[in-house]
Scaffold this active site. Structure first.
Site, short mmCIF file in Angstrom:
data_model
loop_
_atom_site.label_atom_id
_atom_site.label_comp_id
_atom_site.label_asym_id
_atom_site.label_seq_id
_atom_site.Cartn_x
_atom_site.Cartn_y
_atom_site.Cartn_z
N THR A 260 -5.35 -5.73 5.10
CA THR A 260 -3.91 -5.60 4.90
C THR A 260 -3.50 -4.14 4.97
OG1 THR A 260 -2.05 -6.15 3.47
CG2 THR A 260 -4.05 -5.43 2.37
N ARG A 261 -2.25 -3.91 5.39
CA ARG A 261 -1.67 -2.57 5.31
C ARG A 261 -0.67 -2.53 4.16
NH1 ARG A 261 -4.11 -0.14 9.40
NH2 ARG A 261 -4.51 -1.42 11.25
N ASN A 262 -0.60 -3.60 3.37
CA ASN A 262 0.31 -3.69 2.23
C ASN A 262 -0.43 -3.21 0.98
OD1 ASN A 262 1.72 -4.65 -0.03
ND2 ASN A 262 2.52 -6.43 1.06
N ASP B 196 -2.87 -14.23 3.39
CA ASP B 196 -1.62 -14.49 4.08
C ASP B 196 -0.76 -15.25 3.10
OD1 ASP B 196 -0.21 -13.94 6.59
OD2 ASP B 196 0.11 -16.09 6.56
N PHE C 275 6.82 -6.83 -5.38
CA PHE C 275 7.31 -6.50 -4.05
C PHE C 275 7.94 -7.75 -3.44
CE2 PHE C 275 4.11 -8.52 -1.25
CZ PHE C 275 3.16 -8.88 -2.20
N LYS D 57 1.80 -11.37 -13.98
CA LYS D 57 1.94 -11.98 -12.65
C LYS D 57 0.57 -12.43 -12.12
CE LYS D 57 3.24 -11.23 -7.84
NZ LYS D 57 3.71 -10.34 -6.79
N HIS E 111 0.23 -17.11 -7.15
CA HIS E 111 -0.40 -17.73 -5.98
C HIS E 111 -1.63 -16.91 -5.54
CE1 HIS E 111 2.42 -14.61 -5.06
NE2 HIS E 111 2.24 -14.64 -3.75
#
Ligand code: ITT
Length: 204
Positions: free
Chosen positions: A9-11, A75, A158, A181, A186
């Site tokens: 990921t780039r997140n 994803d 986010f 969280k 999820h």
């Protein structure tokens, strides 16, 4: 020597959440997680799968092949009941451009502006994938249910966190602390399920 697992990921928010969610198994297997920012030579993967699981596997397989290291991928997205599960796999680019969090959630709120409270159910969905360079792979899914608010609330997290009122709570996902969280999210559920596979395929 500490081993490396690459998170495809780039997140950077996802990298941070994942380090917390997998802290125990990473310590047990003496592994650390690196995001793709540590591998600038790895090309972006085209996410052209038809489901969260397809796309997570595409990302994990491509990054394992490109780096020669075990790879994890996430994803994820928001599935809104009255929209038949949209934005779904298109969550990151719902307003047109990838990763425009504010524009994405404002467009979504406008689209459901006339929907009554009892029909505003939605859920974050995450598919978590693990791939090894030899082709071994595993995938698990997790869901966090809630109701769409009418305005954004909260500064944590986010994406669509400020507009999902979490089931069983009076707060949005963006009003939960990171630990709160992760315990119910999820992503937390999917990656905690994947941890057993990490142990199975990576334990010496
Ligand atoms: P990578 O593909 O590089 O992992 P990305 O942010 O583009 O990063 P996705 O394709 O999985 O990731 O898109 C997920 C989108 O779904 C993300 O941009 C958010 O808008 C939303 N989303 C996923 N998980 C979320 C969460 O925990 N809280 C809020 N929004 C989330």
């Amino acid at each position: 020597m500490t081993g490396q697992v690459v998170l495809a990921t780039r997140n950077e928010h996802k990298v941070g959440e994942l380090r917390d969610i997998l802290a125990d198994i990473l310590a047990e297997l003496d592994l650390e997680i690196a995001g793709l920012s540590a591998f600038p030579e790895v090309a972006d993967v085209i996410e052209d799968g038809a489901s969260f699981a397809d796309n997570a596997l595409l990302k994990a397989r491509a990054v394992a092949a490109a780096t020669g290291l075990p790879a994890l991928a996430d994803d994820s997205g928001l599935a809104v009941d009255i929209l038949g599960g949209a934005p779904g796999i298109f969550s990151a680019r719902w307003s047109g451009r990838h990763g425009e969090d504010r524009a994405n959630l404002e467009l979504l709120l406008a689209q459901v502006a006339d929907v009554r409270d009892e029909h505003r159910g939605a859920g974050f969905v995450c598919a978590a994938a693990l791939a090894l360079p030899d082709g071994t792979c595993r995938v698990e899914e997790g869901v966090m249910r809630g109701t769409l608010t009418r305005a954004a609330r909260g500064n944590n997290g986010f994406g669509y966190d400020p507009i999902l009122l979490v089931d069983g709570d009076t707060r949005t996902s963006a009003e939960l602390s990171p630990a709160e969280k992760n315990a119910i999210s999820h992503r937390g559920k999917a990656f905690r399920a994947l941890a057993a596979h990490l142990r199975e395929v990576l334990e010496p």
